[in-house]
Design a protein around this motif. Structure first.
Motif, PDB file in Angstrom:
ATOM      1  N   MET A  21      -8.300  -3.431  23.841  1.00  0.00           N
ATOM      2  CA  MET A  21      -8.145  -1.583  23.931  1.00  0.00           C
ATOM      3  C   MET A  21      -8.524  -1.041  22.752  1.00  0.00           C
ATOM      4  N   ASN A  22      -9.498  -0.255  22.733  1.00  0.00           N
ATOM      5  CA  ASN A  22      -9.966   0.706  21.267  1.00  0.00           C
ATOM      6  C   ASN A  22      -8.878   0.645  20.177  1.00  0.00           C
ATOM      7  N   LEU A  23      -9.518   1.320  19.366  1.00  0.00           N
ATOM      8  CA  LEU A  23      -8.495   1.598  18.534  1.00  0.00           C
ATOM      9  C   LEU A  23      -9.229   3.088  17.834  1.00  0.00           C
ATOM     10  N   GLU A  24      -7.926   3.821  17.859  1.00  0.00           N
ATOM     11  CA  GLU A  24      -8.790   4.908  16.786  1.00  0.00           C
ATOM     12  C   GLU A  24      -8.143   5.512  15.453  1.00  0.00           C
ATOM     13  N   LEU A  25      -9.014   6.041  14.557  1.00  0.00           N
ATOM     14  CA  LEU A  25      -8.488   6.263  13.490  1.00  0.00           C
ATOM     15  C   LEU A  25      -8.170   7.614  12.381  1.00  0.00           C
ATOM     16  N   THR A  26      -7.282   8.348  12.980  1.00  0.00           N
ATOM     17  CA  THR A  26      -7.412   9.851  12.255  1.00  0.00           C
ATOM     18  C   THR A  26      -6.985   9.334  10.399  1.00  0.00           C
ATOM     19  N   ALA A  27      -7.403  10.032   9.891  1.00  0.00           N
ATOM     20  CA  ALA A  27      -6.938  10.023   8.394  1.00  0.00           C
ATOM     21  C   ALA A  27      -6.850  12.193   8.069  1.00  0.00           C
ATOM     22  N   GLU A  85     -22.365  -2.181  21.753  1.00  0.00           N
ATOM     23  CA  GLU A  85     -22.871  -2.869  22.458  1.00  0.00           C
ATOM     24  C   GLU A  85     -22.509  -3.579  23.043  1.00  0.00           C
ATOM     25  N   GLU A  86     -22.339  -5.122  22.403  1.00  0.00           N
ATOM     26  CA  GLU A  86     -21.580  -6.377  23.647  1.00  0.00           C
ATOM     27  C   GLU A  86     -20.231  -6.802  22.629  1.00  0.00           C
ATOM     28  N   HIS A  87     -20.147  -5.999  21.399  1.00  0.00           N
ATOM     29  CA  HIS A  87     -18.660  -6.808  21.013  1.00  0.00           C
ATOM     30  C   HIS A  87     -17.304  -5.182  20.984  1.00  0.00           C
ATOM     31  N   LYS A  88     -18.204  -3.735  22.300  1.00  0.00           N
ATOM     32  CA  LYS A  88     -17.448  -3.171  21.833  1.00  0.00           C
ATOM     33  C   LYS A  88     -16.468  -2.050  20.513  1.00  0.00           C
ATOM     34  N   THR A  89     -17.252  -2.363  19.717  1.00  0.00           N
ATOM     35  CA  THR A  89     -16.307  -2.455  18.074  1.00  0.00           C
ATOM     36  C   THR A  89     -16.895  -1.256  17.543  1.00  0.00           C
ATOM     37  N   THR A  90     -15.887  -0.174  17.329  1.00  0.00           N
ATOM     38  CA  THR A  90     -15.997   1.481  16.310  1.00  0.00           C
ATOM     39  C   THR A  90     -16.513   0.446  14.839  1.00  0.00           C
ATOM     40  N   VAL A  91     -17.313   0.604  14.443  1.00  0.00           N
ATOM     41  CA  VAL A  91     -18.183   0.288  13.555  1.00  0.00           C
ATOM     42  C   VAL A  91     -18.459   2.059  12.121  1.00  0.00           C
ATOM     43  N   VAL A  92     -17.793   1.775  11.081  1.00  0.00           N
ATOM     44  CA  VAL A  92     -17.370   2.469   9.418  1.00  0.00           C
ATOM     45  C   VAL A  92     -18.048   1.918   8.787  1.00  0.00           C
ATOM     46  N   VAL A  93     -19.702   2.242   8.523  1.00  0.00           N
ATOM     47  CA  VAL A  93     -20.445   1.360   7.537  1.00  0.00           C
ATOM     48  C   VAL A  93     -20.632   2.397   6.358  1.00  0.00           C
ATOM     49  N   ALA A  94     -20.284   2.078   5.309  1.00  0.00           N
ATOM     50  CA  ALA A  94     -20.636   2.766   3.784  1.00  0.00           C
ATOM     51  C   ALA A  94     -22.099   2.480   3.321  1.00  0.00           C
TER      52      ALA A  94
END
Length: 217
Positions: free
Chosen positions: A1-7, A183-192
């Protein structure tokens, strides 16, 4: 299941120095979010707070899935991973380093070996599989760190300056890995990153951080 994040309205200071101020944003899609901005703008601090490694002084970090707010317990923390610019490795083979997260979760047998070998292939370290991880180059070490994070199938993966001090060839490989993650891992990625060109190459959404606040571009 996907995660949603709210700050929401997050503040953080150290020794009276305000690093994050009234910072709000929702990461609600399986996308690559790029957090850019100059050094000292608060990017790394914000990632640590989002990864639940630090608490904000004020404000709220909220994770949800299928419209249900999640408790900040061990189960949630195991679905969130932060990869730092300097990846720590164990004095063991690349295979054992990448497999560590599965081993401590009690995963064994053929499924274990298949997952590890698939991840080694994914980050392009097949020819380094049996090599001691301490002997890898900085770029290879960064790829190992990403593999070790991805193998536990996180809902959100945070990458803090993933190509800092990495040669051009490995930078290209790491950027390709990041693009394939969604695409392959269905992961939300946050890059700084402070690299504006890299932000354009990678980001579905590019966010500017300035003076401790996120400003969508």
């Amino acid at each position: 299941m996907n995660l949603e994040l709210t700050a929401s309205n997050v503040y953080k200071s150290y020794n009276g120095n305000q690093v994050i101020r009234d910072c709000s944003y929702s990461f609600d899609m399986c996308d690559i979010y790029i957090l850019t901005g100059p050094n000292g703008s608060g990017k790394s601090t914000f990632l640590r707070i989002c990864a639940l490694l630090e608490n904000p002084d004020r404000g709220e970090i909220e994770y949800s899935s299928e419209q249900r707010v999640l408790k900040k317990d061990l189960e949630l923390r195991r679905r969130i991973t932060l990869v730092l610019p300097r990846v720590g490795v164990f004095n063991a083979s690349v295979y054992r380093n990448i497999s560590y997260g599965l081993a401590i979760r009690g995963i064994k047998g053929g499924d274990f070996r298949e997952k590890v070998n698939r991840m080694i292939e994914f980050v392009g370290l097949r020819n380094k599989k049996d090599q001691n991880a301490l002997t890898l180059s900085s770029g290879e070490t960064q790829r190992l760190g990403i593999a070790r994070a991805l193998i536990i199938e996180p809902g959100i993966l945070f990458l803090d300056e993933p190509t800092t001090s990495v040669d051009q060839a490995n930078t290209g490989i790491i950027e390709d890995i990041i693009l394939k993650m969604k695409e392959e891992h269905k992961t939300t990625v946050v890059v700084a990153t402070h690299d504006k060109d890299q932000a354009k190459r990678l980001g579905d959404k590019v966010l500017m951080m300035n003076d401790g606040k996120i400003i969508p571009t």
